[in-house]
Design a protein around this motif. Structure first.
Motif, PDB file in Angstrom:
ATOM      1  N   SER A 209       0.766  -1.126   0.274  1.00  0.00           N
ATOM      2  CA  SER A 209       0.048   0.206  -0.132  1.00  0.00           C
ATOM      3  C   SER A 209       0.898   0.921  -0.065  1.00  0.00           C
ATOM      4  N   GLN A 213       0.548   4.239  -2.738  1.00  0.00           N
ATOM      5  CA  GLN A 213       1.380   5.280  -2.726  1.00  0.00           C
ATOM      6  C   GLN A 213       1.440   6.314  -3.027  1.00  0.00           C
ATOM      7  N   MET A 228      -5.465  -2.487  -4.537  1.00  0.00           N
ATOM      8  CA  MET A 228      -5.881  -2.332  -3.192  1.00  0.00           C
ATOM      9  C   MET A 228      -6.671  -2.141  -2.622  1.00  0.00           C
ATOM     10  N   GLN A 232      -7.840  -5.315   0.517  1.00  0.00           N
ATOM     11  CA  GLN A 232      -8.280  -4.764   1.991  1.00  0.00           C
ATOM     12  C   GLN A 232      -9.696  -5.131   2.048  1.00  0.00           C
ATOM     13  N   ARG A 246       0.869   0.935   7.809  1.00  0.00           N
ATOM     14  CA  ARG A 246       1.242   1.871   6.458  1.00  0.00           C
ATOM     15  C   ARG A 246       2.642   3.227   7.175  1.00  0.00           C
TER      16      ARG A 246
END
Length: 299
Positions: A209, A213, A228, A232, A246
């Protein structure tokens, strides 16, 4: 190897994911044991998070020294954390425990012809215990882990998640998320004690992730985001949990990139090797001055 469903054709993603998740819960370090380590005073008498991190960094350097695969290192860390979470060991025994976990992982993941002798490992790392000591400790480790070696690690989840995302992208989009870079980032996270308490599946998703990002390719951003989100949901991970891990991953990667972190004790890295071991090693592994760096761009 990890138990997988066999059949005549490719195993569907959902089936592979369920097989890993079903096993994940049975191979987690004992949380209460990890908390004892985390709260221990650094007085040289008790096992601490800092000592564990130093040991894992040594195992990472040793993995690179021999040119072993990422799976070997991830499995060694899993074995070490699981053992430390159920056994109160003295710091003086940590190097023996760590090397035993590493040796078990090597024998489980590498080709038999590449497995070094226990005596060579002891000589290379300049430890003072004997092969007999190491064999006794290996038996203790295996017994305390109920002979369950092949744990589903964050690396297994990371590779599975990465392949699932890649399958939904075109050829240009697949160049954005480098698996080599992701695996290097995972190794850095393994060196931090905080991730011992996090489920492998959540750590793997957080890594992917964060990398997704940081991609600023507008053409593929939406596709990656959708993939993604789907992962999740299939993992039933809450937004808050993912964001928290994260952020921890991002902080860890910044710290790992610093000179102070990536260059461990030089004395420990002046390893002694026998003529037999030297002939087996690749020339690039004769001198290891620092921990491996994380690739800046995709290959």
């Amino acid at each position: 190897m990890i138990d997988t469903v066999t059949g005549s054709g490719p195993v569907p993603f959902a089936v592979q994911l369920k097989a890993l998740l079903d096993r994940e819960v049975h191979y987690q370090p004992k949380l209460s044991g990890l908390r004892l380590i985390e709260g221990a005073n650094d007085n040289g008498l008790r096992m601490t998070a800092r000592l564990r991190e130093f040991e894992v960094k040594d195992l990472l350097s040793l993995t690179r020294f021999f040119g072993f695969c990422s799976e070997t290192f991830s499995l060694a860390v899993s074995l070490l954390d699981r053992f430390l979470s159920v056994m109160k060991i003295q710091p003086k025994h940590l190097s023996c425990v760590g090397l035993c976990c590493f040796y078990i992982a090597v024998k489980s993941s590498e080709e038999e012809r590449n497995v070094p002798l226990a005596n060579d490992l002891i000589r290379i790392t300049q430890n003072r215990f004997t092969v007999s000591d190491m064999m006794r400790m290996e038996k203790i480790v295996m017994e305390k882990l109920y002979w369950k070696v092949k744990a589903p690690t964050a690396l297994h989840f990371l590779r599975l998640f990465h392949s699932q995302v890649q399958a939904q992208l075109d050829s240009d989009g697949r160049k954005l998320l480098s698996l080599d870079r992701l695996e290097a980032q995972l190794k850095a996270c393994h060196c931090s004690f905080v991730f011992s308490k996090i489920k492998p599946s959540l750590l793997a998703l957080a890594l992917l992730s964060l990398e997704a990002q940081e991609q600023h390719d507008a053409e593929h951003a939406e596709k990656i985001a959708e993939a993604m989100k789907s992962l999740q949901q299939q993992l039933s991970i809450r937004d808050g949990d993912l964001v928290c891990v994260r952020e921890l991953v991002g902080k860890c990667l910044v710290e790992y990139a610093t000179t102070k972190f990536s260059k461990p004790n030089g004395q420990r890295l002046r390893w002694i090797i026998s003529g037999r071991t030297q002939r087996q090693l690749k020339p690039s592994y004769y001198k290891i001055a620092h921990l491996p760096t994380i690739p800046e761009t995709a290959c």
